[in-house]
Structures are given as C-alpha cells and as structure tokens.
Design a protein around this motif. Structure first.
Motif, PDB file in Angstrom:
ATOM      1  N   THR A  28      -0.652  -6.716   4.912  1.00 57.35           N
ATOM      2  CA  THR A  28       0.775  -7.030   4.977  1.00 57.35           C
ATOM      3  C   THR A  28       1.343  -6.729   6.352  1.00 57.35           C
ATOM      4  OG1 THR A  28       0.956  -6.457   2.636  1.00 57.35           O
ATOM      5  CG2 THR A  28       2.994  -6.613   3.867  1.00 57.35           C
ATOM      6  N   GLU A  29       0.948  -5.599   6.891  1.00 55.84           N
ATOM      7  CA  GLU A  29       1.432  -5.273   8.233  1.00 55.84           C
ATOM      8  C   GLU A  29       0.968  -6.297   9.250  1.00 55.84           C
ATOM      9  OE1 GLU A  29       0.855  -0.567   7.292  1.00 55.84           O
ATOM     10  OE2 GLU A  29       0.026  -1.405   9.149  1.00 55.84           O
ATOM     11  N   THR A  30      -0.285  -6.634   9.161  1.00 63.83           N
ATOM     12  CA  THR A  30      -0.814  -7.603  10.119  1.00 63.83           C
ATOM     13  C   THR A  30      -0.062  -8.920  10.014  1.00 63.83           C
ATOM     14  OG1 THR A  30      -2.980  -6.584   9.858  1.00 63.83           O
ATOM     15  CG2 THR A  30      -2.904  -8.747  10.909  1.00 63.83           C
ATOM     16  N   LEU A  31       0.127  -9.358   8.803  1.00 61.69           N
ATOM     17  CA  LEU A  31       0.827 -10.618   8.623  1.00 61.69           C
ATOM     18  C   LEU A  31       2.259 -10.519   9.113  1.00 61.69           C
ATOM     19  CD1 LEU A  31      -0.521 -11.677   5.124  1.00 61.69           C
ATOM     20  CD2 LEU A  31      -1.087 -12.689   7.334  1.00 61.69           C
ATOM     21  N   ASP A  32       2.896  -9.417   8.845  1.00 62.10           N
ATOM     22  CA  ASP A  32       4.276  -9.258   9.290  1.00 62.10           C
ATOM     23  C   ASP A  32       4.367  -9.312  10.811  1.00 62.10           C
ATOM     24  OD1 ASP A  32       5.374  -6.919   6.696  1.00 62.10           O
ATOM     25  OD2 ASP A  32       5.271  -9.096   6.769  1.00 62.10           O
ATOM     26  N   GLU A  33       3.419  -8.668  11.444  1.00 64.55           N
ATOM     27  CA  GLU A  33       3.438  -8.713  12.908  1.00 64.55           C
ATOM     28  C   GLU A  33       3.278 -10.137  13.406  1.00 64.55           C
ATOM     29  OE1 GLU A  33       1.362  -4.345  13.682  1.00 64.55           O
ATOM     30  OE2 GLU A  33       0.382  -6.197  14.353  1.00 64.55           O
ATOM     31  N   MET A  34       2.383 -10.818  12.795  1.00 70.08           N
ATOM     32  CA  MET A  34       2.132 -12.171  13.277  1.00 70.08           C
ATOM     33  C   MET A  34       3.288 -13.105  12.973  1.00 70.08           C
ATOM     34  SD  MET A  34      -1.920 -12.466  12.413  1.00 70.08           S
ATOM     35  CE  MET A  34      -2.203 -13.965  13.310  1.00 70.08           C
ATOM     36  N   VAL A  35       3.925 -12.896  11.878  1.00 72.26           N
ATOM     37  CA  VAL A  35       5.074 -13.747  11.561  1.00 72.26           C
ATOM     38  C   VAL A  35       6.224 -13.447  12.504  1.00 72.26           C
ATOM     39  CG1 VAL A  35       6.843 -14.224   9.820  1.00 72.26           C
ATOM     40  CG2 VAL A  35       4.457 -14.121   9.170  1.00 72.26           C
ATOM     41  N   SER A  36       6.429 -12.172  12.785  1.00 72.86           N
ATOM     42  CA  SER A  36       7.540 -11.862  13.666  1.00 72.86           C
ATOM     43  C   SER A  36       7.232 -12.295  15.089  1.00 72.86           C
ATOM     44  CB  SER A  36       7.877 -10.376  13.610  1.00 72.86           C
ATOM     45  OG  SER A  36       6.766  -9.588  13.891  1.00 72.86           O
ATOM     46  N   ASN A  37       5.954 -12.359  15.426  1.00 77.04           N
ATOM     47  CA  ASN A  37       5.603 -12.921  16.724  1.00 77.04           C
ATOM     48  C   ASN A  37       5.791 -14.422  16.762  1.00 77.04           C
ATOM     49  OD1 ASN A  37       4.818 -10.525  17.764  1.00 77.04           O
ATOM     50  ND2 ASN A  37       2.637 -10.804  17.346  1.00 77.04           N
ATOM     51  N   GLY A  38       5.845 -15.002  15.603  1.00 73.19           N
ATOM     52  CA  GLY A  38       5.898 -16.452  15.560  1.00 73.19           C
ATOM     53  C   GLY A  38       4.527 -17.077  15.564  1.00 73.19           C
ATOM     54  N   THR A  39       3.525 -16.220  15.515  1.00 73.39           N
ATOM     55  CA  THR A  39       2.165 -16.754  15.525  1.00 73.39           C
ATOM     56  C   THR A  39       1.843 -17.445  14.221  1.00 73.39           C
ATOM     57  OG1 THR A  39       1.636 -14.743  16.740  1.00 73.39           O
ATOM     58  CG2 THR A  39      -0.215 -16.125  16.079  1.00 73.39           C
ATOM     59  N   LEU A  40       2.475 -16.950  13.194  1.00 72.39           N
ATOM     60  CA  LEU A  40       2.119 -17.408  11.857  1.00 72.39           C
ATOM     61  C   LEU A  40       3.393 -17.786  11.137  1.00 72.39           C
ATOM     62  CD1 LEU A  40      -0.566 -17.435  10.320  1.00 72.39           C
ATOM     63  CD2 LEU A  40       0.004 -15.210   9.428  1.00 72.39           C
TER      64      LEU A  40
END
Lengths: 106, 392
Positions: free
Chosen positions: A17-29
């Motif tokens: 979840t943390e990994t995904l959250d980081e990537m979403v907030s980066n706009g990567t995902l």
C-alpha cells in the motif's frame, strides 16, 4: 469477485500500500491501477495462505474484548500465548481480526 | 528476522501479484514494464526493511526499520499535499481551515429594533429586485420611485423604501443602526447579485430573479417592515438620506421576502401582500394587510428559523455531549491505551485471519481460524489453521 481486504493490514500488505501510494502521488501510477494491484494482492495472498502454508497454531489467553460487526470478529486478548510445533510466543496484548471464511466461498 | 518459510511465501506472493498485474500494466495502455519493475523493487525493499523477507541483498538482516517511520512519511505526503517545501511547518490555521467564506448569511444585526425585522418582509412578488443596492447612494433612485401603486412586479428596488423614516430610523441616532443595517447590504448584495456588485436598477430585477435565496437566519420582524413598506409606498415621493438607508433596508427585506417567497410554502397560499398594500392607501389598511402578511411573512422566516435553529441546537447538544463524554471516554483508556500509546505497527501485535467458527460457553470462548497472518513480537508468522480458547 469480492476479496478480503483484510490482509492489506499485514506487513506485506502495508508495504504494498505504501509503495502504491508513493507511486500514485508521484503520478507514476494511476489510482485505478493501484486499486487493481491491491485487489490482485488480496487474491494472491488468500490463495497463498491456503496453499502454501501448512502450519497450525494454538492461541490461548484472556479475552478482554470481543466484537462482532459486519461479519467480522475482533478479539483483544491479554496475556496470550501462541503455540506451534516450532515455537511459542507470548504477548501481553494482541488484537485478532477475523473475517467470515464462508463469505469468500459464496 | 523473518523465518525462511514466511519469507518464501511472501516472495511468492509478490511475484504472483506482479505477474498477474503485468498485463494490466502493459496491455491496457497503462504504464510500462519499468513502472511495474519499480513497483516490485520498492515493495521488496520495504519488506526487507520491515524484516519480513530475507532479501538477497543482505543489508538488513538484523535491521528492522521501524515501520511506523515508514508509513508516516508517505502517508504524510499524501495527506498533506502542500507540505512540499516546508515539511515541518506547522500548518497554520489558515492552511488547515480555509477562511470561512462569506457565507454567514446576513447576520441580522437586529438591534432589537425593526431594522432587523425589515429583512423579513416577504414581498408577494418575486421580482423585487435586490434592494441591497441602496446604501444611501441611491437616494435619488428611491425617491424617484413611481407611486407604490404599481401592480406589476416591475423591478423597482427602491419603491418600498422612501418611507417611514419615522418608524425605522431616526436621522442621526438611527444612522448608526442604518449603517449597520446597510453594512449588511453588501453581504446580501453579494448573494443576490450574481454578477456585479454595482447596483443597477435594471439589473436588479433580473439578477434578483436569478439571485435565488438567502438563508435567512434572523428572526422575523415583519410588522415594522410591513409598516415601513406601507409608509414607503405612501411616501414614495419622499426623499431623504435616512430614507435611502431605510429604503435600503426595505429593499433588502423585500428582496429577502421575494427570495423567501420562492421557498415552498407549506402553510397556505401567499395572499400577495404587496398588491394589497398598494391598493390600500390607508395605513390602517396596511396594517390590516400587514396582519395577513404576518402569516405570509412569517412563513418563509420560520422555515429559515427552523433551518437555523437546529444548528445552534446541535451545537448545544455537542456542548452537552462534551460534558457527557468524559464520563464514558475513559472506559478503555486505562486498560488498553497505555500499552499502545506511541507504539504502532511493530508492537501492536496483530492477527489477521478468517474464522470458521466462534462459540462461547459461559465465559469460555472457542474459535477456529484459518489462513492467517500473525505479527507478534516483531515477527511475521503464517498459519493455515488455528484454534483459540479464550477466557472472558
């Protein structure tokens, strides 16, 4: 197919979840894709626990709190011991969250 | 350090998830494979840091980065988007709570006088343009109003106003009140006039009709307003500075009344007080009409009042609840919170599982669980079956 989001609270689930959250907030995902990943994690985790794990554990302790809501049991134990053929673990307080296993098979 | 068994299971899960979402990443126009690889890499890294898998990279075999530290940052980032530059800046009140918009509906000053009541005039016709404009600048306009005998709901914001100096406002002393009252006009004006703040008679009607509604939260004080209207209609020719102020108020009230007339009325038809007032030049008749108008006037206001009162009532309730809460809120504190205060994931021993059966006999509880993940004593343990016996 509905999944238990229960396992997202585990260490592995939280890491994901943390990994995904980081990537979403980066706009990567995209958020939608992140949710798909989490759903897939739910399925994979459940399946892995069924198939790959073979251990049995015994739990004993003083029940401090019990709650049954929305088909979920929550217990809070005090002075609990977890026994398995491999190990014995004692904790002063533990929370047990359990979903109804029948819901998945329906 | 995680056992090899659990570590293996976790690695298997990671790979399983990644492989199954690979299609989503590649085929449906999603991000590339590189993003997927990045996801896997970061996920595994976090797991290693948490000490749950024995990564091939032997950097953290003994090192368990406190997971509370981990989640804090990303969560913090997510939840506090503006923290980009100044991460540790204490969010100011302004940042946390955007300044409340000018929504406070015309806070009726209600100096106890009729001034406040003027706001409650429910004009029968809804075309009453925004009276707000009259902050005293439109004296001329108001004075120039045609006779109040106009039947048609033409836009004439000032008609009601040029009146009743006597009733509502004294020249000098009342001016303060008037000013106060007028000071609110801009607020109402903002509400009413969607476009420009300038008051133009021509614009009033249209805007007013579009203006919609102002949540009226001040009490209804219709009598004076009605009288004011009456007098205003009588004294339409009468101009005066104070009148303008009064007129302004009347307009506001009328406007409010108009707006309020759009509120579905549940207690009977609105007899068009305006027409009644116009047709009867006599003040006494006005008053009679006013009496009727009370019913009408009051109609919208109570709705608003009813709408308004729950808020303070609710507030009162919460205040009361605050008194009650302390009685109950400590029930579990002593027992449980002390243990976990300041400690999060690592020390919050947790078991996540599915239950097959939970039974109780007197104070003896028994349960059978399956497919569980346990996090106890900083270790991850998986089980396929578990039985529990608890004493309550």
């Amino acid at each position: 197919m509905a999944t238990f989001e229960l396992y997202r609270r585990s260490t592995i689930g939280m890491c994901l979840t943390e990994t995904l959250d980081e990537m979403v907030s980066n706009g990567t995902l995209s958020p939608e894709l992140a949710i798909e990943v989490l759903v897939q994690f739910d399925k994979s985790m459940t399946e892995a626990l069924e198939s790959q794990v073979k251990s049995k554990v015994t739990i004993a302790g003083h029940l401090h709190t019990y709650r049954f809501c929305d088909n979920v049991w929550t217990f809070i134990l005090q002075g609990a011991s977890f026994k398995s053929e491999d190990f014995v673990q004692n904790v002063d307080r533990v929370k047990i969250v359990a979903c109804d296993s029948k819901l998945l098979s329906q | 350090m995680a056992s090899s068994a659990t570590s293996a299971v976790y690695i298997h899960v990671i790979e399983d998830v990644i492989s199954k979402v690979r299609d989503e990443f590649i085929n449906n126009g999603g991000p590339d494979e590189t993003v997927l690889s990045e996801l896997q890499r970061i996920w595994e890294m976090k797991m290693i840091q948490a000490g749950v898998i024995c990564g091939s990279i032997d950097r953290s075999s003994g090192k368990k980065q406190p997971t509370p530290g981990g989640p804090i940052t990303p969560v913090h980032d997510l939840n506090v988007p503006y923290e980009g530059t100044e991460e540790y800046e204490t969010p100011t009140a302004d940042m946390l709570f955007p300044p409340t918009p000018l929504q406070t509906p015309v806070p009726t000053p209600l100096p106890g006088s009729t001034d406040g009541s003027m706001y409650n005039i429910p004009t029968g016709s809804s075309d009453y343009p925004t009276p707000v404009n009259d902050n005293g600048g439109n004296t001329d306009v108001k004075g120039g109003r045609p006779s109040p005998y106009m039947q048609s709901p033409s836009p004439w914001p000032n008609q009601r106003t040029p009146l009743s100096v006597d009733v509502n406002v004294a020249y000098v002393e009342g001016r303060d009140e008037v000013d106060r009252g007028t000071s609110h006009q801009p607020l109402t004006q903002d509400f009413f006039m969607t476009s420009s703040g300038k008051r133009k008679r021509e614009d009033f009607a249209t805007q007013y009709q579009n203006g919609g509604y102002i949540p009226q939260q001040d009490g209804a004080g219709d009598a004076s307003s009605e009288v004011a209207k009456a007098e205003g209609s009588n004294g339409s020719h009468f101009l005066g500075r104070h009148d303008s102020a009064t007129a302004a108020k009347s307009k506001i009230l009328a406007h409010l009344a108009r707006s309020s007339s759009k509120i579905p009325q549940l207690d009977g038809p609105i007899p068009d007080p305006y027409d009644d007032m116009l047709s009867t030049p006599n003040i006494y008749n006005y008053q009679g009409v006013v009496n009727e108008d009370y019913n009408v006037v009051n109609t919208p206001a109570p709705n608003d009042l009813q709408a308004a009162t729950p808020a303070p009532v609710a507030q009162n309730d919460t205040v009361d609840d605050d008194d009650d809460e302390p009685l109950n809120e400590d029930d579990d504190d002593d027992d449980l919170d002390d243990v976990d205060q300041g400690e999060e994931l690592n020390t919050q021993h947790l078991v996540l599982a599915q239950f097959d059966k939970v039974t109780r006999t007197k104070s003896k509880w028994k349960c059978t669980l399956k497919d569980g993940i346990m996090r106890i004593n900083n270790k991850d343990i998986l089980f396929n079956k578990a039985t529990g016996e608890f004493e309550f």
